[in-house]
Design a protein around this motif. Structure first.
Motif, PDB file in Angstrom:
ATOM      1  N   LEU A 126     -10.655  35.491 -35.730  1.00  0.00           N
ATOM      2  CA  LEU A 126      -9.891  35.535 -34.475  1.00  0.00           C
ATOM      3  C   LEU A 126     -10.528  36.521 -33.497  1.00  0.00           C
ATOM      4  N   HIS A 127     -11.094  37.601 -34.039  1.00  0.00           N
ATOM      5  CA  HIS A 127     -11.792  38.536 -33.157  1.00  0.00           C
ATOM      6  C   HIS A 127     -13.069  37.919 -32.595  1.00  0.00           C
ATOM      7  N   LYS A 128     -13.717  37.101 -33.406  1.00  0.00           N
ATOM      8  CA  LYS A 128     -14.927  36.425 -32.915  1.00  0.00           C
ATOM      9  C   LYS A 128     -14.584  35.437 -31.799  1.00  0.00           C
ATOM     10  N   VAL A 129     -13.405  34.822 -31.907  1.00  0.00           N
ATOM     11  CA  VAL A 129     -12.940  33.936 -30.834  1.00  0.00           C
ATOM     12  C   VAL A 129     -12.819  34.746 -29.532  1.00  0.00           C
ATOM     13  N   ARG A 130     -12.268  35.972 -29.636  1.00  0.00           N
ATOM     14  CA  ARG A 130     -12.166  36.835 -28.447  1.00  0.00           C
ATOM     15  C   ARG A 130     -13.546  37.219 -27.926  1.00  0.00           C
ATOM     16  N   GLU A 131     -14.458  37.482 -28.867  1.00  0.00           N
ATOM     17  CA  GLU A 131     -15.814  37.848 -28.468  1.00  0.00           C
ATOM     18  C   GLU A 131     -16.480  36.689 -27.717  1.00  0.00           C
ATOM     19  N   ALA A 132     -16.198  35.467 -28.167  1.00  0.00           N
ATOM     20  CA  ALA A 132     -16.749  34.287 -27.493  1.00  0.00           C
ATOM     21  C   ALA A 132     -16.202  34.184 -26.069  1.00  0.00           C
ATOM     22  N   MET A 133     -14.901  34.415 -25.918  1.00  0.00           N
ATOM     23  CA  MET A 133     -14.295  34.382 -24.581  1.00  0.00           C
ATOM     24  C   MET A 133     -14.937  35.437 -23.680  1.00  0.00           C
ATOM     25  N   ALA A 134     -15.180  36.611 -24.271  1.00  0.00           N
ATOM     26  CA  ALA A 134     -15.748  37.719 -23.499  1.00  0.00           C
ATOM     27  C   ALA A 134     -17.158  37.401 -23.021  1.00  0.00           C
ATOM     28  N   ALA A 135     -17.868  36.572 -23.803  1.00  0.00           N
ATOM     29  CA  ALA A 135     -19.246  36.224 -23.448  1.00  0.00           C
ATOM     30  C   ALA A 135     -19.297  35.570 -22.072  1.00  0.00           C
ATOM     31  N   GLU A 136     -18.218  34.891 -21.717  1.00  0.00           N
ATOM     32  CA  GLU A 136     -18.166  34.200 -20.425  1.00  0.00           C
ATOM     33  C   GLU A 136     -18.027  35.183 -19.254  1.00  0.00           C
ATOM     34  N   MET A 137     -17.640  36.414 -19.555  1.00  0.00           N
ATOM     35  CA  MET A 137     -17.368  37.392 -18.485  1.00  0.00           C
ATOM     36  C   MET A 137     -18.526  38.348 -18.224  1.00  0.00           C
ATOM     37  N   LYS A 138     -19.600  38.211 -19.031  1.00  0.00           N
ATOM     38  CA  LYS A 138     -20.751  39.107 -18.852  1.00  0.00           C
ATOM     39  C   LYS A 138     -21.299  38.977 -17.439  1.00  0.00           C
ATOM     40  N   GLY A 139     -21.395  40.108 -16.738  1.00  0.00           N
ATOM     41  CA  GLY A 139     -21.984  40.107 -15.404  1.00  0.00           C
ATOM     42  C   GLY A 139     -21.144  39.433 -14.334  1.00  0.00           C
ATOM     43  N   ARG A 140     -19.896  39.104 -14.665  1.00  0.00           N
ATOM     44  CA  ARG A 140     -19.030  38.398 -13.704  1.00  0.00           C
ATOM     45  C   ARG A 140     -18.754  39.249 -12.461  1.00  0.00           C
ATOM     46  N   MET A 141     -18.823  38.592 -11.292  1.00  0.00           N
ATOM     47  CA  MET A 141     -18.454  39.217 -10.025  1.00  0.00           C
ATOM     48  C   MET A 141     -17.287  38.416  -9.450  1.00  0.00           C
ATOM     49  N   VAL A 142     -16.390  39.076  -8.774  1.00  0.00           N
ATOM     50  CA  VAL A 142     -15.278  38.365  -8.135  1.00  0.00           C
ATOM     51  C   VAL A 142     -15.220  38.710  -6.646  1.00  0.00           C
ATOM     52  N   GLY A 143     -14.503  37.876  -5.887  1.00  0.00           N
ATOM     53  CA  GLY A 143     -14.298  38.123  -4.470  1.00  0.00           C
ATOM     54  C   GLY A 143     -15.430  37.623  -3.611  1.00  0.00           C
ATOM     55  N   GLY A 144     -15.508  38.182  -2.394  1.00  0.00           N
ATOM     56  CA  GLY A 144     -16.482  37.744  -1.406  1.00  0.00           C
ATOM     57  C   GLY A 144     -15.779  37.563  -0.071  1.00  0.00           C
ATOM     58  N   GLU A 145     -16.534  37.168   0.920  1.00  0.00           N
ATOM     59  CA  GLU A 145     -15.969  37.036   2.262  1.00  0.00           C
ATOM     60  C   GLU A 145     -14.836  36.013   2.265  1.00  0.00           C
ATOM     61  N   GLY A 146     -13.718  36.399   2.856  1.00  0.00           N
ATOM     62  CA  GLY A 146     -12.576  35.492   2.935  1.00  0.00           C
ATOM     63  C   GLY A 146     -11.757  35.427   1.658  1.00  0.00           C
ATOM     64  N   GLN A 147     -12.149  36.181   0.650  1.00  0.00           N
ATOM     65  CA  GLN A 147     -11.422  36.154  -0.623  1.00  0.00           C
ATOM     66  C   GLN A 147     -10.545  37.400  -0.786  1.00  0.00           C
ATOM     67  N   VAL A 148      -9.480  37.242  -1.542  1.00  0.00           N
ATOM     68  CA  VAL A 148      -8.597  38.367  -1.842  1.00  0.00           C
ATOM     69  C   VAL A 148      -8.711  38.686  -3.333  1.00  0.00           C
ATOM     70  N   VAL A 149      -8.927  39.953  -3.638  1.00  0.00           N
ATOM     71  CA  VAL A 149      -8.966  40.389  -5.031  1.00  0.00           C
ATOM     72  C   VAL A 149      -7.861  41.422  -5.239  1.00  0.00           C
ATOM     73  N   GLU A 150      -7.065  41.172  -6.275  1.00  0.00           N
ATOM     74  CA  GLU A 150      -6.032  42.143  -6.622  1.00  0.00           C
ATOM     75  C   GLU A 150      -6.554  43.035  -7.725  1.00  0.00           C
ATOM     76  N   THR A 151      -6.263  44.325  -7.616  1.00  0.00           N
ATOM     77  CA  THR A 151      -6.626  45.223  -8.701  1.00  0.00           C
ATOM     78  C   THR A 151      -5.393  46.009  -9.108  1.00  0.00           C
ATOM     79  N   ASP A 152      -5.286  46.279 -10.404  1.00  0.00           N
ATOM     80  CA  ASP A 152      -4.139  47.023 -10.911  1.00  0.00           C
ATOM     81  C   ASP A 152      -4.494  47.553 -12.298  1.00  0.00           C
ATOM     82  N   GLY A 153      -3.728  48.543 -12.728  1.00  0.00           N
ATOM     83  CA  GLY A 153      -3.971  49.109 -14.047  1.00  0.00           C
ATOM     84  C   GLY A 153      -2.668  49.250 -14.819  1.00  0.00           C
ATOM     85  N   ALA A 154      -2.738  49.211 -16.153  1.00  0.00           N
ATOM     86  CA  ALA A 154      -1.556  49.437 -16.986  1.00  0.00           C
ATOM     87  C   ALA A 154      -2.005  50.120 -18.273  1.00  0.00           C
TER      88      ALA A 154
END
Ligand SMILES: [Zn+2]
Length: 328
Positions: free
Chosen positions: A127-155
């Motif tokens: 099950l942890h490897k499944v999470r690791e696989a999901m995480a592989a998709e997020m390597k180097g990910r960038m979000v937002g850009g012109e005309g885009q809204v990005v929400e940030t928050d912490g918990a």
């Protein structure tokens, strides 16, 4: 090759748990083969030399192996991938992924190990490897850009302290918990209508570098009134929301961020009693992946995760896990 066309059938597209449990080991192997070697329609390609001509045979354990006719090296469907050196049949791997994708809150490793007749530890690692696989998709990910809204928050997660009778005990315990670093904050950046990226830090203030690195310039960033985010004004156009006063005001809200954290909390209350600790980032990445893929059908989710696992190298988290624990 036998069974190759299974991948293009409607059965594969709406892969349900029942389907997986009805599958034979061979059908599960064919499914994984089709994902790993998609370019050759499931025909094995030697990971060492790229040769496309291989003998297939079974080990006494029943495990399917190939031998490259060109370089003579032996390999399996999972050689060199996140699922390398698997002990259980691939059908069990597929069932694990399918269960993880089909149950909204996820399923506990204990319950799943009973269903699959596998050891608790084997299922927990899987099950942890499944999470690791999901995480592989997020390597180097960038979000937002012109005309885009990005929400940030912490918990904050972890470091739960049972209420003490004496105030001084309470303070002391909290202090020690903080010293141990058990209490961590998950910070996310989430593009409205787009992708999500989480990080884990000791404090929100320490997440500023992460936010600046992963949110593109010219993004409108929305955050709550916490002073931790004040420093972001220097880089982004900002909109702030005071949760004490209004849930949403003037289009400024953090609903997307909140829906992510709601999912994290559900996971915390459900099967993952201890989402805090060394794997907090993995739990956050799982929640982010589920949020981003919430409208994708189960069959496609299973397929996506299995593809990611087969495209990723051996586990970073569990490389030598059993060996280390045997020594300890
Ligand atoms: Zn070869």
């Amino acid at each position: 090759m036998k069974g190759t066309h299974f991948l293009t059938t409607s059965r594969a597209k709406t892969l349900s748990l029942a389907t997986v449990f009805r599958m034979s080991d061979e059908e599960a192997e064919t499914y994984f083969q089709g994902l790993r070697w998609a370019d050759t329609d499931g025909a094995p390609a030697c990971p060492a030399c790229g040769g496309l001509d291989a003998y297939s045979f079974r080990r006494p354990t029943g495990a399917l192996q190939f031998q490259c006719k060109a370089c003579k090296k032996q390999f399996s469907i999972t050689s060199g991938t996140l699922f390398a050196a698997h002990k259980a049949p691939l059908r069990a791997y597929l069932a694990c992924i399918a269960v993880a994708m089909n149950e909204v809150k996820g399923k506990s490793a204990l319950a799943l190990s009973r269903d699959l007749g596998m050891s608790y530890k084997a299922v927990w690692v899987l099950l942890h490897k499944v999470r690791e696989a999901m995480a592989a998709e997020m390597k180097g990910r960038m979000v937002g850009g012109e005309g885009q809204v990005v929400e940030t928050d912490g918990a904050y997660f972890g470091g739960h302290v049972r209420p003490a009778n004496l105030r001084k005990d309470r303070v002391d315990r909290r202090f020690r918990k903080n010293q141990n670093g058990k209490r961590k904050v998950v910070v996310i950046v989430r593009e409205r209508g787009g992708e999500t990226l989480p990080g884990v830090f000791r404090s929100e203030a320490q997440a500023l570098g992460f936010i600046k690195a992963r949110v593109r310039k010219d993004t409108l960033v929305q955050a709550d009134e916490a002073t931790s985010w004040d420093a972001l004004h220097a880089r982004f156009e900002m909109k702030r929301i005071n949760h004490q006063e209004a849930y949403s005001f003037d289009g400024a809200c953090t609903n997307w961020a909140e829906s992510f954290f709601a999912r994290m909390r559900r996971g915390e209350m459900g099967h993952n009693h201890h989402v805090a600790g060394p794997y907090l980032l993995r739990y956050a990445q799982e929640a982010a992946w589920r949020e981003d893929n919430r409208r994708v059908d189960n069959g496609s989710q299973v397929r996506r995760v299995a593809t990611l696992a087969l495209a990723s190298g051996p586990s970073v988290d569990f490389c030598g896990y059993y060996q280390r624990h045997r020594q300890a």
